[in-house]
Motif scaffolding. Structure first.
Motif, PDB file in Angstrom:
ATOM      1  N   ILE A 195      -5.904   8.161  -5.134  1.00  0.00           N
ATOM      2  CA  ILE A 195      -6.379   6.982  -4.423  1.00  0.00           C
ATOM      3  C   ILE A 195      -5.506   6.864  -3.184  1.00  0.00           C
ATOM      4  O   ILE A 195      -4.276   6.869  -3.284  1.00  0.00           O
ATOM      5  CB  ILE A 195      -6.235   5.717  -5.285  1.00  0.00           C
ATOM      6  CG1 ILE A 195      -7.040   5.839  -6.576  1.00  0.00           C
ATOM      7  CG2 ILE A 195      -6.679   4.490  -4.492  1.00  0.00           C
ATOM      8  CD1 ILE A 195      -6.771   4.713  -7.553  1.00  0.00           C
ATOM      9  N   GLY A 196      -6.132   6.762  -2.015  1.00  0.00           N
ATOM     10  CA  GLY A 196      -5.382   6.678  -0.766  1.00  0.00           C
ATOM     11  C   GLY A 196      -5.421   5.282  -0.186  1.00  0.00           C
ATOM     12  O   GLY A 196      -6.472   4.653  -0.124  1.00  0.00           O
ATOM     13  N   PHE A 197      -4.259   4.800   0.222  1.00  0.00           N
ATOM     14  CA  PHE A 197      -4.133   3.517   0.911  1.00  0.00           C
ATOM     15  C   PHE A 197      -3.644   3.787   2.329  1.00  0.00           C
ATOM     16  O   PHE A 197      -2.672   4.521   2.522  1.00  0.00           O
ATOM     17  CB  PHE A 197      -3.110   2.611   0.204  1.00  0.00           C
ATOM     18  CG  PHE A 197      -3.522   2.187  -1.168  1.00  0.00           C
ATOM     19  CD1 PHE A 197      -4.291   1.058  -1.357  1.00  0.00           C
ATOM     20  CD2 PHE A 197      -3.138   2.929  -2.281  1.00  0.00           C
ATOM     21  CE1 PHE A 197      -4.671   0.653  -2.641  1.00  0.00           C
ATOM     22  CE2 PHE A 197      -3.505   2.535  -3.556  1.00  0.00           C
ATOM     23  CZ  PHE A 197      -4.278   1.397  -3.732  1.00  0.00           C
ATOM     24  N   LEU A 198      -4.312   3.203   3.313  1.00  0.00           N
ATOM     25  CA  LEU A 198      -3.911   3.340   4.708  1.00  0.00           C
ATOM     26  C   LEU A 198      -3.403   2.006   5.225  1.00  0.00           C
ATOM     27  O   LEU A 198      -3.984   0.954   4.942  1.00  0.00           O
ATOM     28  CB  LEU A 198      -5.102   3.773   5.573  1.00  0.00           C
ATOM     29  CG  LEU A 198      -5.615   5.192   5.397  1.00  0.00           C
ATOM     30  CD1 LEU A 198      -6.869   5.402   6.241  1.00  0.00           C
ATOM     31  CD2 LEU A 198      -4.539   6.203   5.770  1.00  0.00           C
ATOM     32  N   VAL A 199      -2.326   2.059   5.985  1.00  0.00           N
ATOM     33  CA  VAL A 199      -1.801   0.880   6.672  1.00  0.00           C
ATOM     34  C   VAL A 199      -1.635   1.229   8.146  1.00  0.00           C
ATOM     35  O   VAL A 199      -1.512   2.396   8.515  1.00  0.00           O
ATOM     36  CB  VAL A 199      -0.476   0.386   6.062  1.00  0.00           C
ATOM     37  CG1 VAL A 199      -0.677  -0.082   4.636  1.00  0.00           C
ATOM     38  CG2 VAL A 199       0.592   1.453   6.110  1.00  0.00           C
ATOM     39  N   VAL A 230       0.085   6.602   0.050  1.00  0.00           N
ATOM     40  CA  VAL A 230       0.227   5.515   1.025  1.00  0.00           C
ATOM     41  C   VAL A 230       0.603   6.182   2.343  1.00  0.00           C
ATOM     42  O   VAL A 230       1.571   6.942   2.400  1.00  0.00           O
ATOM     43  CB  VAL A 230       1.311   4.500   0.613  1.00  0.00           C
ATOM     44  CG1 VAL A 230       1.483   3.426   1.687  1.00  0.00           C
ATOM     45  CG2 VAL A 230       0.972   3.866  -0.726  1.00  0.00           C
ATOM     46  N   ALA A 231      -0.181   5.928   3.377  1.00  0.00           N
ATOM     47  CA  ALA A 231       0.064   6.578   4.665  1.00  0.00           C
ATOM     48  C   ALA A 231      -0.310   5.650   5.811  1.00  0.00           C
ATOM     49  O   ALA A 231      -1.123   4.735   5.654  1.00  0.00           O
ATOM     50  CB  ALA A 231      -0.749   7.879   4.763  1.00  0.00           C
ATOM     51  N   GLN A 232       0.298   5.933   6.950  1.00  0.00           N
ATOM     52  CA  GLN A 232      -0.043   5.184   8.156  1.00  0.00           C
ATOM     53  C   GLN A 232      -1.396   5.644   8.669  1.00  0.00           C
ATOM     54  O   GLN A 232      -1.692   6.837   8.706  1.00  0.00           O
ATOM     55  CB  GLN A 232       1.002   5.410   9.245  1.00  0.00           C
ATOM     56  CG  GLN A 232       0.690   4.671  10.526  1.00  0.00           C
ATOM     57  CD  GLN A 232       1.667   4.978  11.643  1.00  0.00           C
ATOM     58  OE1 GLN A 232       2.455   5.913  11.562  1.00  0.00           O
ATOM     59  NE2 GLN A 232       1.607   4.194  12.702  1.00  0.00           N
ATOM     60  N   VAL A 282       4.625   1.372   5.672  1.00  0.00           N
ATOM     61  CA  VAL A 282       4.703   2.526   4.766  1.00  0.00           C
ATOM     62  C   VAL A 282       6.119   2.628   4.208  1.00  0.00           C
ATOM     63  O   VAL A 282       6.316   2.759   3.000  1.00  0.00           O
ATOM     64  CB  VAL A 282       4.311   3.838   5.481  1.00  0.00           C
ATOM     65  CG1 VAL A 282       4.533   5.037   4.571  1.00  0.00           C
ATOM     66  CG2 VAL A 282       2.874   3.786   5.950  1.00  0.00           C
ATOM     67  N   CYS A 283       7.101   2.540   5.096  1.00  0.00           N
ATOM     68  CA  CYS A 283       8.511   2.632   4.676  1.00  0.00           C
ATOM     69  C   CYS A 283       8.881   1.475   3.754  1.00  0.00           C
ATOM     70  O   CYS A 283       9.592   1.670   2.763  1.00  0.00           O
ATOM     71  CB  CYS A 283       9.423   2.668   5.890  1.00  0.00           C
ATOM     72  SG  CYS A 283       9.168   4.123   6.933  1.00  0.00           S
ATOM     73  N   ALA A 284       8.397   0.274   4.058  1.00  0.00           N
ATOM     74  CA  ALA A 284       8.681  -0.888   3.218  1.00  0.00           C
ATOM     75  C   ALA A 284       8.067  -0.735   1.831  1.00  0.00           C
ATOM     76  O   ALA A 284       8.696  -1.084   0.820  1.00  0.00           O
ATOM     77  CB  ALA A 284       8.172  -2.159   3.892  1.00  0.00           C
TER      78      ALA A 284
END
Length: 133
Positions: A64-68, A113-115, A74-76
């Protein structure tokens, strides 16, 4: 046609629901069958259904991919998961032009989790989406 929901098999519905609520902003909408199934709602209108299966088997690369939109987020998130003692957490790395990481959950699913890169953001805007995680 719009995607309605995803139904994922997990060995511990309560633990997976709590993890997604605590760390990824999902809200628990309902549980059924002695916590044999849970329905969760996430940002952007995504609905996840978690169904109990004592030994689910997913392909190694299923995730499952989450984009921010922000590299700092991402670092937080990585720091939050590390501070919570989450096992299976990879190091921060570059993923498709921005920072990202993976986390193999104790319930068997890989999370990414990726930018969101500028190209992805532009494609998403053209498709009429919001920029929610």
């Amino acid at each position: 046609m719009q995607l309605n929901h995803l139904d994922l098999s997990v060995p511990d519905v309560a633990a997976a629901s709590a993890f997604l609520a605590d760390h990824f902003g999902f809200s628990l909408l309902l549980t059924k069958g002695n916590c044999g199934m849970a329905v969760l709602s996430g940002d952007g209108g995504v609905t996840l259904v978690l169904t109990r299966n004592e030994a689910p088997v997913y392909p190694k690369t299923f995730h499952i991919g989450f984009l921010v939109d922000d590299a700092g987020a991402v670092c937080a998130k990585h720091a939050e998961l590390a501070a919570a003692g989450v096992a299976g957490l990879s190091a921060l790395q570059e993923l498709r032009g921005g920072p990202g990481f993976y986390c193999r959950t104790t319930w068997g699913i890989l999370l990414e989790v990726a930018q969101r890169t500028p190209l992805q953001a532009n494609q998403h805007r053209r498709a009429g989406g919001d920029l929610a995680t």
